[in-house]
Write a protein that holds these residues in place. Structure first.
Motif, PDB file in Angstrom:
ATOM      1  N   GLU A  99       0.924  -1.159  -0.081  1.00 16.75           N
ATOM      2  CA  GLU A  99       0.023  -0.053   0.104  1.00 16.75           C
ATOM      3  C   GLU A  99       0.865   1.147  -0.096  1.00 16.75           C
ATOM      4  O   GLU A  99       0.682   2.261  -0.770  1.00 16.75           O
ATOM      5  CB  GLU A  99      -0.982  -0.019   1.268  1.00 16.75           C
ATOM      6  CG  GLU A  99      -1.946  -1.022   1.033  1.00 16.75           C
ATOM      7  CD  GLU A  99      -2.871  -1.372   2.274  1.00 16.75           C
ATOM      8  OE1 GLU A  99      -2.587  -0.309   3.367  1.00 16.75           O
ATOM      9  OE2 GLU A  99      -3.588  -2.032   2.480  1.00 16.75           O
ATOM     10  N   ASP A 106       2.208   1.712  -3.276  1.00 16.15           N
ATOM     11  CA  ASP A 106       1.087   2.283  -4.187  1.00 16.15           C
ATOM     12  C   ASP A 106       1.143   3.875  -4.182  1.00 16.15           C
ATOM     13  O   ASP A 106       1.217   4.685  -5.031  1.00 16.15           O
ATOM     14  CB  ASP A 106      -0.245   1.794  -4.179  1.00 16.15           C
ATOM     15  CG  ASP A 106      -0.199   0.241  -4.402  1.00 16.15           C
ATOM     16  OD1 ASP A 106       0.654  -0.236  -5.218  1.00 16.15           O
ATOM     17  OD2 ASP A 106      -1.096  -0.660  -4.092  1.00 16.15           O
ATOM     18  N   ARG A 107       1.232   4.276  -2.829  1.00 17.06           N
ATOM     19  CA  ARG A 107       1.180   5.774  -2.408  1.00 17.06           C
ATOM     20  C   ARG A 107       2.066   6.358  -2.982  1.00 17.06           C
ATOM     21  O   ARG A 107       2.411   7.535  -3.769  1.00 17.06           O
ATOM     22  CB  ARG A 107       0.985   6.008  -1.109  1.00 17.06           C
ATOM     23  CG  ARG A 107       0.625   7.299  -0.564  1.00 17.06           C
ATOM     24  CD  ARG A 107       0.695   7.589   0.985  1.00 17.06           C
ATOM     25  NE  ARG A 107       1.891   7.101   1.699  1.00 17.06           N
ATOM     26  CZ  ARG A 107       3.026   7.856   1.523  1.00 17.06           C
ATOM     27  NH1 ARG A 107       2.988   9.149   1.026  1.00 17.06           N
ATOM     28  NH2 ARG A 107       4.041   7.537   2.038  1.00 17.06           N
ATOM     29  N   ARG A 120       4.038   5.095  -5.318  1.00 17.07           N
ATOM     30  CA  ARG A 120       4.121   5.172  -6.878  1.00 17.07           C
ATOM     31  C   ARG A 120       3.370   6.318  -7.290  1.00 17.07           C
ATOM     32  O   ARG A 120       3.737   7.150  -8.364  1.00 17.07           O
ATOM     33  CB  ARG A 120       3.550   3.764  -7.414  1.00 17.07           C
ATOM     34  CG  ARG A 120       3.886   3.432  -8.736  1.00 17.07           C
ATOM     35  CD  ARG A 120       3.296   2.231  -9.331  1.00 17.07           C
ATOM     36  NE  ARG A 120       4.043   1.080  -8.510  1.00 17.07           N
ATOM     37  CZ  ARG A 120       3.516   0.484  -7.464  1.00 17.07           C
ATOM     38  NH1 ARG A 120       2.225   0.422  -7.020  1.00 17.07           N
ATOM     39  NH2 ARG A 120       4.145  -0.460  -6.961  1.00 17.07           N
ATOM     40  N   ARG A 121       2.201   6.619  -6.705  1.00 19.98           N
ATOM     41  CA  ARG A 121       1.376   7.660  -7.122  1.00 19.98           C
ATOM     42  C   ARG A 121       2.264   8.897  -6.960  1.00 19.98           C
ATOM     43  O   ARG A 121       2.347   9.996  -7.921  1.00 19.98           O
ATOM     44  CB  ARG A 121      -0.033   7.868  -6.465  1.00 19.98           C
ATOM     45  CG  ARG A 121      -0.757   6.787  -6.942  1.00 19.98           C
ATOM     46  CD  ARG A 121      -2.200   6.905  -6.362  1.00 19.98           C
ATOM     47  NE  ARG A 121      -2.095   6.902  -4.709  1.00 19.98           N
ATOM     48  CZ  ARG A 121      -2.297   5.962  -3.986  1.00 19.98           C
ATOM     49  NH1 ARG A 121      -2.626   4.832  -4.710  1.00 19.98           N
ATOM     50  NH2 ARG A 121      -2.442   5.812  -3.008  1.00 19.98           N
ATOM     51  N   SER A 122       2.941   9.122  -5.827  1.00 21.44           N
ATOM     52  CA  SER A 122       3.563  10.307  -5.497  1.00 21.44           C
ATOM     53  C   SER A 122       4.841  10.309  -6.816  1.00 21.44           C
ATOM     54  O   SER A 122       5.145  11.569  -7.182  1.00 21.44           O
ATOM     55  CB  SER A 122       4.236  10.250  -4.171  1.00 21.44           C
ATOM     56  OG  SER A 122       3.279  10.397  -3.109  1.00 21.44           O
ATOM     57  N   ALA A 160       4.669   9.331  -9.610  1.00 26.48           N
ATOM     58  CA  ALA A 160       4.134   9.526 -10.852  1.00 26.48           C
ATOM     59  C   ALA A 160       4.085  11.339 -10.801  1.00 26.48           C
ATOM     60  O   ALA A 160       4.321  11.715 -11.796  1.00 26.48           O
ATOM     61  CB  ALA A 160       2.811   8.832 -11.194  1.00 26.48           C
ATOM     62  N   ALA A 161       3.456  11.663  -9.881  1.00 27.25           N
ATOM     63  CA  ALA A 161       3.407  13.068  -9.865  1.00 27.25           C
ATOM     64  C   ALA A 161       4.913  13.938 -10.012  1.00 27.25           C
ATOM     65  O   ALA A 161       5.025  14.748 -10.570  1.00 27.25           O
ATOM     66  CB  ALA A 161       2.557  13.782  -8.543  1.00 27.25           C
ATOM     67  N   GLN A 171       5.997  13.836 -13.332  1.00 25.54           N
ATOM     68  CA  GLN A 171       5.291  14.917 -14.208  1.00 25.54           C
ATOM     69  C   GLN A 171       6.191  15.890 -13.851  1.00 25.54           C
ATOM     70  O   GLN A 171       6.467  16.907 -14.870  1.00 25.54           O
ATOM     71  CB  GLN A 171       3.936  14.895 -13.802  1.00 25.54           C
ATOM     72  CG  GLN A 171       3.277  15.814 -14.684  1.00 25.54           C
ATOM     73  CD  GLN A 171       1.894  15.770 -14.401  1.00 25.54           C
ATOM     74  OE1 GLN A 171       1.075  14.916 -13.739  1.00 25.54           O
ATOM     75  NE2 GLN A 171       1.068  16.677 -15.443  1.00 25.54           N
TER      76      GLN A 171
END
Length: 365
Positions: free
Chosen positions: A263, A266-267, A269-271, A273-274, A277
């Motif tokens: 988990e 995943d968090r 991973r999202r961070s 990704a941001a 970017q």
């Protein structure tokens, strides 16, 4: 046949000449005429023919009998030697059988020990297999030598039977018997050679048996060592199983931790990704800044070149100014000198001071 004596008993004036011209029976003790028979006929009856055959056989029987007796005298020592040789062959065969059985038993025991030790050590199994193969090869060679000896004995017996048969068939029995005796002697020498070879094989098998016994002792020692190593391995296996169970428990615990970490991953991973970017935007801005920096560098280089050019011009202007200042100072000095001279001259010549002052003031101006 009954009329023959009557005809032969007749005598007349021409009887003597007719008896001399007529063929007579060639049978022993028979001189009967053979009237009316073929010119190739020799006997008056089958009895005379049989009697003549018996006479010829009796005449030729004496040399054959003498040859047979001499052959018997020659064969008797050979037969005695053959019996002794046969007895020796039987004894050798019995010893070879016993030795083969013992060697086979030892080889089987060695193979069984090797099979038991093979589970613990592959190298020991290979050595035991090699020893067993060598022993089997030696035993097969001994069996082959024994078979060759038996074949030689059978051949000698066949030769002897042929010799006896040939003695009764023709007059050349003595030569054949002597040849057979020579062959039998050769066979006997071959058999003795085979016996010596069998003895050497026996010695080799004995040595091989001793080697196999020593190898079996070594294998038994190695088997004991392998048993102890196996016990140690079993103990280590139990310890490893305990560690495995503990590791499984830790794994179960780690799975829960891994779920939480998943988990968190995943968090993150999202961070990420941001952040990726933002990093791409920053890379774009950095590229623009790099272009601006490149342009600024080019402008800086141009400004530096212009500044260097202006610096050179300023240096040239400074040099010219210094030269002009020096010339001005020289001119001022010359003017001061001229004025001083002029004043001095005006004070010395009042009347002509104006003209002289004008003439001297022209170069200064």
């Amino acid at each position: 046949m009954a009329s023959i004596p009557a005809e032969t008993g007749q005598t007349d004036a021409q009887g003597t000449d007719r008896q001399e011209a007529e063929p007579r029976c060639a049978g022993p003790g028979c001189a009967k005429a053979l009237p009316g028979r073929s010119s190739r006929a020799k006997y008056c009856s089958d009895a005379c023919r049989a009697a003549a055959y018996r006479a010829r056989t009796t005449a030729h029987a004496a040399p054959v009998t003498n040859a047979l007796l001499r052959a018997h005298d020659l064969v008797a020592p050979l037969l005695a030697a053959g019996e002794q040789w046969q007895a020796a062959q039987e004894a050798l065969r019995a010893q070879l059988t016993e030795l083969s059985a013992g060697a086979l038993a030892q080889v089987e025991a060695a193979e069984q020990a090797a099979e038991e030790a093979r589970a613990a050590a592959a190298a020991a199994e290979q050595r035991a297999t090699t020893v067993a193969t060598t022993a089997a090869t030696r035993i097969a060679a001994a069996e082959q030598a024994r078979a060759q000896a038996e074949t030689a004995r059978d051949r000698a017996e066949e030769r002897e039977q042929d010799a006896w048969r040939q003695v009764g068939e023709h007059q050349n029995a003595r030569a054949h018997v002597e040849q057979l005796a020579a062959d039998a002697a050769d066979r006997q020498r071959q058999a003795e050679h085979d016996r010596d070879a069998a003895r050497r094989r026996t010695a080799e098998l004995t040595e091989l048996h001793a080697t196999a016994t020593a190898r079996i002792a070594v294998l038994e020692q190695q088997a004991d060592d392998r048993q102890r190593e196996l016990a140690d391995l079993r103990r280590q296996l139990r310890e490893q199983e305990d560690r495995t169970r503990r590791a499984e428990q830790e794994r179960d615990q780690a799975r829960g931790t891994a779920a939480a970490h998943a988990e968190e991953a995943d968090r993150l991973r999202r961070s990420l990704a941001a952040e990726q970017q933002q990093r791409e935007q920053a890379v774009t801005a950095a590229a623009v800044a790099e272009q601006a920096r490149t342009a600024a560098d080019q402008a800086t280089i141009a400004a530096a070149a212009e500044a260097e050019r202006l610096r050179e011009e300023l240096t040239d202007f400074s040099s010219a100014l210094k030269i002009a200042q020096q010339q001005r100072e020289e001119a001022i000095t010359a003017a001061a000198v001229a004025q001083a001279l002029l004043r001095k001259q005006q004070g010395a010549e009042p009347s002509g001071s104006a003209d002289v002052a004008d003439d001297r003031s022209e170069p200064a101006g």
